[in-house]
Design a protein around this motif. Structure first.
Motif, PDB file in Angstrom:
ATOM      1  N   VAL A  60       0.835  -1.188   0.000  1.00  0.00           N
ATOM      2  CA  VAL A  60       0.000   0.000   0.000  1.00  0.00           C
ATOM      3  C   VAL A  60       0.879   1.250   0.000  1.00  0.00           C
ATOM      4  CG1 VAL A  60      -1.822   1.222   1.255  1.00  0.00           C
ATOM      5  CG2 VAL A  60      -1.800  -1.277   1.219  1.00  0.00           C
ATOM      6  N   HIS A  61       0.457   2.252  -0.783  1.00  0.00           N
ATOM      7  CA  HIS A  61       1.174   3.527  -0.803  1.00  0.00           C
ATOM      8  C   HIS A  61       0.193   4.632  -1.146  1.00  0.00           C
ATOM      9  CE1 HIS A  61       1.363   4.728  -5.046  1.00  0.00           C
ATOM     10  NE2 HIS A  61       1.167   3.446  -5.254  1.00  0.00           N
ATOM     11  N   CYS A  62       0.600   5.872  -0.914  1.00  0.00           N
ATOM     12  CA  CYS A  62      -0.195   7.038  -1.291  1.00  0.00           C
ATOM     13  C   CYS A  62       0.767   8.128  -1.758  1.00  0.00           C
ATOM     14  CB  CYS A  62      -1.097   7.500  -0.145  1.00  0.00           C
ATOM     15  SG  CYS A  62      -0.233   8.037   1.343  1.00  0.00           S
ATOM     16  N   ARG A  63       0.593   9.339  -1.267  1.00  0.00           N
ATOM     17  CA  ARG A  63       1.480  10.435  -1.663  1.00  0.00           C
ATOM     18  C   ARG A  63       2.611  10.607  -0.650  1.00  0.00           C
ATOM     19  NH1 ARG A  63       1.609  15.860  -0.690  1.00  0.00           N
ATOM     20  NH2 ARG A  63      -0.334  15.762   0.463  1.00  0.00           N
ATOM     21  N   THR A  64       2.259  10.700   0.646  1.00  0.00           N
ATOM     22  CA  THR A  64       3.281  10.942   1.678  1.00  0.00           C
ATOM     23  C   THR A  64       3.204   9.943   2.837  1.00  0.00           C
ATOM     24  OG1 THR A  64       1.855  12.501   2.849  1.00  0.00           O
ATOM     25  CG2 THR A  64       3.359  13.425   1.187  1.00  0.00           C
ATOM     26  N   ASN A  65       2.465   8.864   2.677  1.00  0.00           N
ATOM     27  CA  ASN A  65       2.312   7.766   3.635  1.00  0.00           C
ATOM     28  C   ASN A  65       1.269   7.993   4.721  1.00  0.00           C
ATOM     29  OD1 ASN A  65       4.132   6.370   2.166  1.00  0.00           O
ATOM     30  ND2 ASN A  65       5.606   6.045   3.786  1.00  0.00           N
ATOM     31  N   GLY A  66       0.617   9.152   4.774  1.00  0.00           N
ATOM     32  CA  GLY A  66      -0.436   9.375   5.761  1.00  0.00           C
ATOM     33  C   GLY A  66      -1.650   8.494   5.509  1.00  0.00           C
ATOM     34  N   ARG A  67      -2.186   8.559   4.315  1.00  0.00           N
ATOM     35  CA  ARG A  67      -3.374   7.763   3.974  1.00  0.00           C
ATOM     36  C   ARG A  67      -3.059   6.281   3.917  1.00  0.00           C
ATOM     37  NH1 ARG A  67      -5.159  11.283  -1.138  1.00  0.00           N
ATOM     38  NH2 ARG A  67      -2.935  11.733  -1.044  1.00  0.00           N
ATOM     39  N   LEU A  85       4.074  -1.519   3.532  1.00  0.00           N
ATOM     40  CA  LEU A  85       3.996  -0.087   3.275  1.00  0.00           C
ATOM     41  C   LEU A  85       5.168   0.311   2.397  1.00  0.00           C
ATOM     42  CD1 LEU A  85       2.905   2.806   3.902  1.00  0.00           C
ATOM     43  CD2 LEU A  85       4.468   2.809   5.866  1.00  0.00           C
ATOM     44  N   ALA A  86       4.858   0.946   1.270  1.00  0.00           N
ATOM     45  CA  ALA A  86       5.902   1.454   0.378  1.00  0.00           C
ATOM     46  C   ALA A  86       5.917   2.976   0.463  1.00  0.00           C
ATOM     47  CB  ALA A  86       5.631   1.006  -1.057  1.00  0.00           C
ATOM     48  N   PRO A  87       7.042   3.598   0.157  1.00  0.00           N
ATOM     49  CA  PRO A  87       7.097   5.062   0.181  1.00  0.00           C
ATOM     50  C   PRO A  87       6.079   5.663  -0.792  1.00  0.00           C
ATOM     51  CG  PRO A  87       9.298   4.136  -0.109  1.00  0.00           C
ATOM     52  CD  PRO A  87       8.323   3.007  -0.237  1.00  0.00           C
ATOM     53  N   GLY A  88       5.486   6.765  -0.381  1.00  0.00           N
ATOM     54  CA  GLY A  88       4.545   7.466  -1.238  1.00  0.00           C
ATOM     55  C   GLY A  88       5.233   8.072  -2.445  1.00  0.00           C
ATOM     56  N   LEU A  91       7.754  10.664  -1.931  1.00  0.00           N
ATOM     57  CA  LEU A  91       8.886  10.278  -1.092  1.00  0.00           C
ATOM     58  C   LEU A  91       9.934   9.443  -1.826  1.00  0.00           C
ATOM     59  CD1 LEU A  91       6.840   9.305   2.093  1.00  0.00           C
ATOM     60  CD2 LEU A  91       7.965  11.497   1.600  1.00  0.00           C
ATOM     61  N   TYR A  92       9.635   9.053  -3.065  1.00  0.00           N
ATOM     62  CA  TYR A  92      10.562   8.225  -3.840  1.00  0.00           C
ATOM     63  C   TYR A  92      10.411   8.620  -5.313  1.00  0.00           C
ATOM     64  CZ  TYR A  92      13.088   4.266  -5.710  1.00  0.00           C
ATOM     65  OH  TYR A  92      13.992   3.487  -6.375  1.00  0.00           O
ATOM     66  N   PRO A  93      11.502   8.673  -6.070  1.00  0.00           N
ATOM     67  CA  PRO A  93      11.418   9.117  -7.471  1.00  0.00           C
ATOM     68  C   PRO A  93      10.936   8.021  -8.437  1.00  0.00           C
ATOM     69  CG  PRO A  93      13.705   8.659  -6.919  1.00  0.00           C
ATOM     70  CD  PRO A  93      12.903   8.481  -5.643  1.00  0.00           C
ATOM     71  N   TYR A  94       9.703   7.545  -8.233  1.00  0.00           N
ATOM     72  CA  TYR A  94       9.129   6.558  -9.143  1.00  0.00           C
ATOM     73  C   TYR A  94       8.953   7.160 -10.542  1.00  0.00           C
ATOM     74  CZ  TYR A  94       7.520   4.269  -4.792  1.00  0.00           C
ATOM     75  OH  TYR A  94       7.441   3.676  -3.566  1.00  0.00           O
ATOM     76  N   ASP A  95       9.034   6.336 -11.560  1.00  0.00           N
ATOM     77  CA  ASP A  95       8.646   6.732 -12.922  1.00  0.00           C
ATOM     78  C   ASP A  95       7.151   6.461 -13.026  1.00  0.00           C
ATOM     79  OD1 ASP A  95      11.168   7.505 -13.839  1.00  0.00           O
ATOM     80  OD2 ASP A  95      11.682   5.427 -14.380  1.00  0.00           O
ATOM     81  N   LEU A  96       6.346   7.499 -12.875  1.00  0.00           N
ATOM     82  CA  LEU A  96       4.889   7.327 -12.871  1.00  0.00           C
ATOM     83  C   LEU A  96       4.364   7.226 -14.295  1.00  0.00           C
ATOM     84  CD1 LEU A  96       3.933   9.891 -10.084  1.00  0.00           C
ATOM     85  CD2 LEU A  96       4.462   7.453  -9.853  1.00  0.00           C
TER      86      LEU A  96
END
Length: 98
Positions: A60-67, A85-88, A91-96
């Motif tokens: 599970v992940h979101c934008r900044t890990n709050g949700r 829990l993965a970094p939002g 918080l990490y430079p994913y290729d979206l």
């Protein structure tokens, strides 16, 4: 709650046996998400209005890990066991992808 935190690098190396759950809003998801992620917004999880198998390995992940932390607590209370829990995305430079 049984949950482990994983790194963004680790997330990107996971095999297909893991289901990546993005709990951001539908609009946030459409604007860019992790490849192969499934959008299940937090409000749907809060309303128990979703279809996930309790035996699946969920990341599970979101934008900044709050949700995502809220979602993980709810999923754990509902009996889901294989939770990570993965970094939002902020918080990490994913290729979206869109």
């Amino acid at each position: 709650m049984t949950m482990k935190e994983i790194s963004g690098d680790y997330l990107l190396r996971l095999d297909d046996s893991y289901k990546i759950i993005d709990v951001r809003t539908e609009e946030e998801f459409k604007n860019g998400h992790i490849k192969n992620a499934v959008n299940v917004p937090l409000d749907k999880i809060m309303d128990n209005n979703f279809d996930l198998d309790k035996n699946d390995k969920l990341v599970v992940h979101c934008r900044t890990n709050g949700r995502s932390k809220q979602a993980l607590a709810i999923l754990s209370d509902l009996g889901y066991k294989n939770l990570s829990l993965a970094p939002g995305v902020d918080l990490y430079p994913y290729d979206l992808v869109k």
